[in-house]
Scaffold this motif. Structure first.
Motif, mmCIF file in Angstrom:
data_model
loop_
_atom_site.group_PDB
_atom_site.id
_atom_site.type_symbol
_atom_site.label_atom_id
_atom_site.label_comp_id
_atom_site.label_asym_id
_atom_site.label_seq_id
_atom_site.Cartn_x
_atom_site.Cartn_y
_atom_site.Cartn_z
ATOM 1 N N CYS A 177 0.819 -1.202 0.000
ATOM 2 C CA CYS A 177 0.000 0.000 0.000
ATOM 3 C C CYS A 177 0.854 1.254 0.000
ATOM 4 O O CYS A 177 2.092 1.190 0.015
ATOM 5 C CB CYS A 177 -0.921 0.006 1.223
ATOM 6 S SG CYS A 177 -0.047 0.257 2.799
ATOM 7 N N THR A 190 -3.622 4.551 -0.427
ATOM 8 C CA THR A 190 -4.137 3.612 -1.427
ATOM 9 C C THR A 190 -3.627 2.209 -1.136
ATOM 10 O O THR A 190 -2.549 2.026 -0.571
ATOM 11 C CB THR A 190 -3.710 3.996 -2.861
ATOM 12 O OG1 THR A 190 -2.283 3.942 -2.975
ATOM 13 C CG2 THR A 190 -4.218 5.390 -3.229
ATOM 14 N N HIS A 192 -2.563 -1.374 -2.979
ATOM 15 C CA HIS A 192 -2.164 -1.870 -4.298
ATOM 16 C C HIS A 192 -3.171 -2.918 -4.787
ATOM 17 O O HIS A 192 -3.717 -3.688 -3.981
ATOM 18 C CB HIS A 192 -0.777 -2.486 -4.248
ATOM 19 C CG HIS A 192 0.301 -1.527 -3.848
ATOM 20 N ND1 HIS A 192 0.205 -0.164 -4.052
ATOM 21 C CD2 HIS A 192 1.507 -1.733 -3.251
ATOM 22 C CE1 HIS A 192 1.304 0.424 -3.611
ATOM 23 N NE2 HIS A 192 2.099 -0.496 -3.116
ATOM 24 N N PRO A 193 -3.411 -2.972 -6.083
ATOM 25 C CA PRO A 193 -4.380 -3.945 -6.610
ATOM 26 C C PRO A 193 -3.971 -5.394 -6.405
ATOM 27 O O PRO A 193 -4.785 -6.299 -6.597
ATOM 28 C CB PRO A 193 -4.459 -3.588 -8.098
ATOM 29 C CG PRO A 193 -3.226 -2.810 -8.397
ATOM 30 C CD PRO A 193 -2.884 -2.090 -7.136
ATOM 31 N N SER A 196 -5.052 -6.265 -0.412
ATOM 32 C CA SER A 196 -6.426 -6.050 0.053
ATOM 33 C C SER A 196 -6.379 -5.325 1.387
ATOM 34 O O SER A 196 -5.344 -5.295 2.072
ATOM 35 C CB SER A 196 -7.161 -7.378 0.226
ATOM 36 O OG SER A 196 -6.554 -8.146 1.268
ATOM 37 N N TYR A 215 -7.612 2.444 -4.395
ATOM 38 C CA TYR A 215 -6.583 1.550 -4.901
ATOM 39 C C TYR A 215 -5.558 2.300 -5.737
ATOM 40 O O TYR A 215 -5.888 3.241 -6.456
ATOM 41 C CB TYR A 215 -7.215 0.420 -5.725
ATOM 42 C CG TYR A 215 -7.925 -0.592 -4.862
ATOM 43 C CD1 TYR A 215 -7.238 -1.680 -4.325
ATOM 44 C CD2 TYR A 215 -9.269 -0.430 -4.541
ATOM 45 C CE1 TYR A 215 -7.881 -2.595 -3.504
ATOM 46 C CE2 TYR A 215 -9.925 -1.349 -3.721
ATOM 47 C CZ TYR A 215 -9.212 -2.422 -3.204
ATOM 48 O OH TYR A 215 -9.852 -3.319 -2.387
ATOM 49 N N THR A 216 -4.312 1.881 -5.614
ATOM 50 C CA THR A 216 -3.226 2.431 -6.415
ATOM 51 C C THR A 216 -3.465 2.097 -7.881
ATOM 52 O O THR A 216 -3.780 0.954 -8.209
ATOM 53 C CB THR A 216 -1.883 1.808 -5.974
ATOM 54 O OG1 THR A 216 -1.765 1.865 -4.545
ATOM 55 C CG2 THR A 216 -0.720 2.532 -6.625
#
Length: 241
Positions: A177, A190, A192-193, A196, A215-216
């Motif tokens: 994140c 954010t 990261h995809p 979670s 989300y990034t």
């Protein structure tokens, strides 16, 4: 969310997109990931970004041979000018260094950074390199960005074992994140995809503060193609190997 991208590429592109055209930006030793992010930004959206580094090579023409340390002679040899390290500190203390990339071992919700010891200061379990440039640059650079390739409860703790430096952080980027320091606390910026909210929470030793879950952005095809050009040897992932 799910993503097929490597976390290191998400981190690199996220950092690159934090940098603005015309900014003066410094990275230190063992800083391959931010070094590559700076080169990516300079080749994508920030052509007038000024790249400073420990050897003193201003705007090196290539980082493709920066090898093991991100502080080798290649950065000086291919630079368009020489700006020694002591001048970087002076620049920052005069309020003219826009961004500094720095490290640390422990961080807490209050923005304290520990790069000195693990355990009691006088009888530590582990003695670390210490503040070095962080003690000067974090308080004085306009924006201090920390990257950390580990994200676990031993890294993001309720209270650091020793305060090497504090305050004036802007962002902390990890494989999971991005944190943002605001109103005196670290907030989840954010995710990261590839991660979670549950994973970030499980690996963070303090309460997560956030307004909404964001989300990034995933790396674009153009960014990934440029990464292959500026970092053909994948130096950005050295710390993760």
């Amino acid at each position: 969310m799910t993503s097929s991208h490597r976390p290191v590429d998400i981190m690199t592109c996220a950092i690159a997109n934090m940098l603005e055209d015309g900014e003066t930006v410094f990275h230190g030793v063992s800083s391959h990931l931010p070094m590559v992010a700076m080169s990516l930004a300079k080749n994508m959206h920030a052509p007038d970004l000024v790249h400073l580094n420990i050897p003193g090579g201003v705007n090196p023409s290539s980082i493709a041979k920066a090898s093991y340390s991100s502080a080798g002679a290649e950065l000086l040899d291919s630079g368009e000018a020489y700006f020694p390290l002591e001048e970087v500190f002076d620049l920052s203390m005069r309020g003219r260094l826009d961004v500094a990339f720095l490290g640390g071992i422990q961080f807490d919700i209050n923005g304290n950074v520990n790069a000195s010891v693990i355990g009691d200061y006088h009888r530590p379990k582990l003695r670390l390199p210490g503040g070095a440039g962080s003690a000067v640059l974090i308080p004085t650079a306009k924006k201090a960005i920390i990257w950390r390739v580990k994200h676990d409860p031993r890294t993001f703790v309720e209270k650091v074992d020793f305060v090497t430096t504090r305050g004036n952080l802007w962002k902390i980027v990890t494989p999971l994140c991005v944190f943002e320091f605001k109103n005196g606390k670290l907030h989840l910026d954010t995710i990261h995809p590839t991660s979670s909210l549950e994973e970030v929470r499980a690996n963070t030793g303090f309460e997560l503060l956030y307004d909404t879950v964001r989300y990034t952005p995933e790396p674009t095809r153009e960014e990934l193609n440029m990464l292959k050009k500026v970092d053909p040897h994948d130096y950005r992932s050295i710390e993760l190997k």
